[in-house]
Enzyme design. Sequence first.
Site, PDB file in Angstrom:
ATOM      1  N   LYS A 125      20.227 -53.766   5.407  1.00  0.00           N
ATOM      2  CA  LYS A 125      19.780 -52.443   5.854  1.00  0.00           C
ATOM      3  C   LYS A 125      19.182 -52.587   7.238  1.00  0.00           C
ATOM      4  O   LYS A 125      18.742 -53.674   7.613  1.00  0.00           O
ATOM      5  CB  LYS A 125      18.704 -51.892   4.899  1.00  0.00           C
ATOM      6  CG  LYS A 125      18.510 -50.393   4.983  1.00  0.00           C
ATOM      7  CD  LYS A 125      19.490 -49.665   4.092  1.00  0.00           C
ATOM      8  CE  LYS A 125      19.420 -48.170   4.219  1.00  0.00           C
ATOM      9  NZ  LYS A 125      20.228 -47.516   3.158  1.00  0.00           N
ATOM     10  N   ASP A 165      22.333 -43.537   7.271  1.00  0.00           N
ATOM     11  CA  ASP A 165      21.299 -43.274   6.258  1.00  0.00           C
ATOM     12  C   ASP A 165      20.499 -42.111   6.857  1.00  0.00           C
ATOM     13  O   ASP A 165      21.040 -41.358   7.686  1.00  0.00           O
ATOM     14  CB  ASP A 165      20.431 -44.524   6.016  1.00  0.00           C
ATOM     15  CG  ASP A 165      19.550 -44.399   4.770  1.00  0.00           C
ATOM     16  OD1 ASP A 165      20.052 -44.562   3.654  1.00  0.00           O
ATOM     17  OD2 ASP A 165      18.336 -44.108   4.910  1.00  0.00           O
TER      18      ASP A 165
HETATM   19  P1  NDP Z   1      19.827 -37.057   6.070  1.00  0.00           P
HETATM   20  O1  NDP Z   1      19.151 -37.511   7.296  1.00  0.00           O
HETATM   21  O2  NDP Z   1      21.179 -36.447   6.172  1.00  0.00           O
HETATM   22  O3  NDP Z   1      18.912 -36.026   5.279  1.00  0.00           O
HETATM   23  C1  NDP Z   1      17.647 -36.391   4.835  1.00  0.00           C
HETATM   24  C2  NDP Z   1      17.003 -35.207   4.159  1.00  0.00           C
HETATM   25  O4  NDP Z   1      15.822 -35.637   3.505  1.00  0.00           O
HETATM   26  C3  NDP Z   1      16.578 -34.129   5.136  1.00  0.00           C
HETATM   27  O5  NDP Z   1      16.631 -32.885   4.511  1.00  0.00           O
HETATM   28  C4  NDP Z   1      15.157 -34.553   5.462  1.00  0.00           C
HETATM   29  O6  NDP Z   1      14.335 -33.498   5.919  1.00  0.00           O
HETATM   30  C5  NDP Z   1      14.675 -35.050   4.126  1.00  0.00           C
HETATM   31  N1  NDP Z   1      13.641 -36.071   4.333  1.00  0.00           N
HETATM   32  C6  NDP Z   1      13.806 -37.259   4.957  1.00  0.00           C
HETATM   33  N2  NDP Z   1      12.662 -37.927   5.017  1.00  0.00           N
HETATM   34  C7  NDP Z   1      11.749 -37.147   4.423  1.00  0.00           C
HETATM   35  C8  NDP Z   1      10.359 -37.288   4.178  1.00  0.00           C
HETATM   36  N3  NDP Z   1       9.690 -38.384   4.563  1.00  0.00           N
HETATM   37  N4  NDP Z   1       9.735 -36.290   3.520  1.00  0.00           N
HETATM   38  C9  NDP Z   1      10.409 -35.184   3.136  1.00  0.00           C
HETATM   39  N5  NDP Z   1      11.718 -34.989   3.357  1.00  0.00           N
HETATM   40  C10 NDP Z   1      12.382 -35.953   3.993  1.00  0.00           C
HETATM   41  O7  NDP Z   1      19.861 -38.331   5.117  1.00  0.00           O
HETATM   42  P2  NDP Z   1      20.773 -38.607   3.835  1.00  0.00           P
HETATM   43  O8  NDP Z   1      21.061 -37.349   3.129  1.00  0.00           O
HETATM   44  O9  NDP Z   1      21.874 -39.484   4.254  1.00  0.00           O
HETATM   45  O10 NDP Z   1      19.787 -39.510   2.960  1.00  0.00           O
HETATM   46  C11 NDP Z   1      18.932 -38.965   1.961  1.00  0.00           C
HETATM   47  C12 NDP Z   1      18.527 -40.060   0.993  1.00  0.00           C
HETATM   48  O11 NDP Z   1      19.712 -40.593   0.365  1.00  0.00           O
HETATM   49  C13 NDP Z   1      17.809 -41.259   1.609  1.00  0.00           C
HETATM   50  O12 NDP Z   1      16.879 -41.746   0.679  1.00  0.00           O
HETATM   51  C14 NDP Z   1      18.932 -42.278   1.785  1.00  0.00           C
HETATM   52  O13 NDP Z   1      18.434 -43.589   1.818  1.00  0.00           O
HETATM   53  C15 NDP Z   1      19.747 -42.007   0.524  1.00  0.00           C
HETATM   54  N6  NDP Z   1      21.136 -42.439   0.548  1.00  0.00           N
HETATM   55  C16 NDP Z   1      21.999 -42.039   1.520  1.00  0.00           C
HETATM   56  C17 NDP Z   1      23.319 -42.439   1.496  1.00  0.00           C
HETATM   57  C18 NDP Z   1      24.313 -41.962   2.491  1.00  0.00           C
HETATM   58  O14 NDP Z   1      25.489 -42.284   2.341  1.00  0.00           O
HETATM   59  N7  NDP Z   1      23.936 -41.178   3.489  1.00  0.00           N
HETATM   60  C19 NDP Z   1      23.811 -43.341   0.457  1.00  0.00           C
HETATM   61  C20 NDP Z   1      22.847 -43.647  -0.570  1.00  0.00           C
HETATM   62  C21 NDP Z   1      21.559 -43.226  -0.502  1.00  0.00           C
HETATM   63  P3  NDP Z   1      13.967 -33.389   7.483  1.00  0.00           P
HETATM   64  O15 NDP Z   1      15.219 -32.930   8.156  1.00  0.00           O
HETATM   65  O16 NDP Z   1      12.873 -32.412   7.522  1.00  0.00           O
HETATM   66  O17 NDP Z   1      13.553 -34.766   7.922  1.00  0.00           O
HETATM   67  O1  2IT Z   2      21.686 -46.365   0.911  1.00  0.00           O
HETATM   68  C1  2IT Z   2      22.919 -46.457   1.060  1.00  0.00           C
HETATM   69  O2  2IT Z   2      23.636 -46.934   0.167  1.00  0.00           O
HETATM   70  C2  2IT Z   2      23.511 -45.976   2.300  1.00  0.00           C
HETATM   71  N1  2IT Z   2      22.791 -45.460   3.137  1.00  0.00           N
HETATM   72  C3  2IT Z   2      24.982 -46.128   2.540  1.00  0.00           C
HETATM   73  C4  2IT Z   2      25.286 -47.499   3.063  1.00  0.00           C
HETATM   74  C5  2IT Z   2      26.708 -47.735   3.519  1.00  0.00           C
HETATM   75  O3  2IT Z   2      26.928 -48.855   3.993  1.00  0.00           O
HETATM   76  O4  2IT Z   2      27.568 -46.863   3.405  1.00  0.00           O
END
Ligand code: NDP
Ligand code: 2IT
Length: 447
Positions: A125, A165
């Site tokens: 990561k 992420d």
């Molecule tokens: P994005 O940046 O697209 O969206 C994040 C969302 O979560 C936004 O709505 C953001 O709000 C909110 N958020 C982030 N940090 C905080 C915080 N500290 N407090 C409150 N709200 C928060 O990210 P993703 O959708 O890609 O990721 C969301 C989660 O999913 C994370 O935990 C990530 O690690 C996990 N994840 C993502 C994957 C991927 O493929 N993208 C794969 C597996 C897991 P705001 O805009 O106000 O910051």
């Molecule tokens: O938390 C996760 O699994 C991710 N943000 C996706 C990682 C990836 O390599 O697609």
Amino acid sequence: MQYLNNVLENLKAKNSNEPEFLQAVYEVLTTIKPVIEKHPEFQAEALLERITEPERLISFRVPWINDKGEVKVNRGFRVQFNGSIGPYKGGLRFHPSVNQSIMKFLAFEQCFKNALTGLPIGGGKGGSDFDPKGKSDREIMRFCQSFMNELYRHIGQDVDVPAGDIGVGAREIGYLFGQYRKIRNAYEAGVLTGKGLEYGGSLARKEATGYGLIYFMREMLKENNADLKGKTVIISGSGNVAIYACEKAQQYGAKVVALSDSNGSVYDAQGINLEVVKQIKEVERGRIKEYANRVKGSVYTEDTNSRSIWKIKADIALPCATQNEITLEDAKTLVANGVMAVGEGANMPTNLEAIEYFLEKGVLLAPAKAANAGGVATSALEMSQNSMRYSWTFEEVDKKLDDIMSNIFAACSSSAKEYGLGKNYVAGANIAAFDKLSKAMIAQGII
Ligand code: NDP
Ligand code: 2IT
């Protein structure tokens, strides 16, 4: 168990300023206790000591120039945690809260998640404490270029393959890829995933984490004689994972009534209009508050910790924002309101006390490592397509994703059953992942 207790004590002493990392390790090691008890040889192999120590941790300076011409400096990280199963693989997070503890917890979790996918990927990561909010496209570009000026020497399609992420999506991956290509003077498409479709990205990668979460939820509900149809769902966050979890849940006939961001949540009793959300979040990069201005009858609640969403009554809760967003207090509220299942789209969104409470109350809990593995699994499919210099259709990738998620659920369920843990899929996921990772590590000797 003496060995396990010693390892946990040493970790605590060594990493006392890394609470998120310690939390992630504690959850895994305590739930795999029955496996450790069966394998006294693990102690002689120092397996737990090795599995909890990153193979490599890189921290670097990222200087960049903002639109006013001022010089800014951020901290960049890449944690290459475990490469036994394949090249290090995992996302990059750009968020002001990023620090070494958060990077290490995410990288540690990623090793287990990636093992569950059944695909040849190790765990890593990275990211930065850079805050993309309010930055212009040019500022984002200059930051990404500077970040890659250091990162490029540590990554490669057979070495370490970053992706997105929080705060890192297609725009950032594009700038990162461009800079990597320029430095390397080679088209190594598989060095990053989540790329645009025009230059080596995979169809369905954008949707994969959210869709995968719902495929996992569908399987978990099926085993418990339930389904998504007609269920009321609340989803925290409104980013990549939240949006596509919402889309697939709606396709299965669920009614999603709430989404949030870090400023507050919206409630729409009619069911969320996802086209409006996509316009606000994907096109305008705006705030969820805007939804209430555009959709009649919806209500916005401002909230500094964005947890107002857990007060909304629902059958299913999907935390898809960030770590530790469901505390014991939130869990109690959700249970009092009749929640039957929780699916973790975010990484480690439920704290340890809340996990315990849900399990105690018989709430079905789909753990992050398993339930959100669809994103990284589809990243691995993107790497396969890049290696073949070929691309699959949306339907082909989506079908593979569905099969992978169904297999992951089956593995979690059967591991839980094997150890007499009933519906504890949290332990099931950790045991199934540990089984594969530990065997790969032992086979490769003491390294
Ligand atoms: P994005 O940046 O697209 O969206 C994040 C969302 O979560 C936004 O709505 C953001 O709000 C909110 N958020 C982030 N940090 C905080 C915080 N500290 N407090 C409150 N709200 C928060 O990210 P993703 O959708 O890609 O990721 C969301 C989660 O999913 C994370 O935990 C990530 O690690 C996990 N994840 C993502 C994957 C991927 O493929 N993208 C794969 C597996 C897991 P705001 O805009 O106000 O910051
Ligand atoms: O938390 C996760 O699994 C991710 N943000 C996706 C990682 C990836 O390599 O697609």
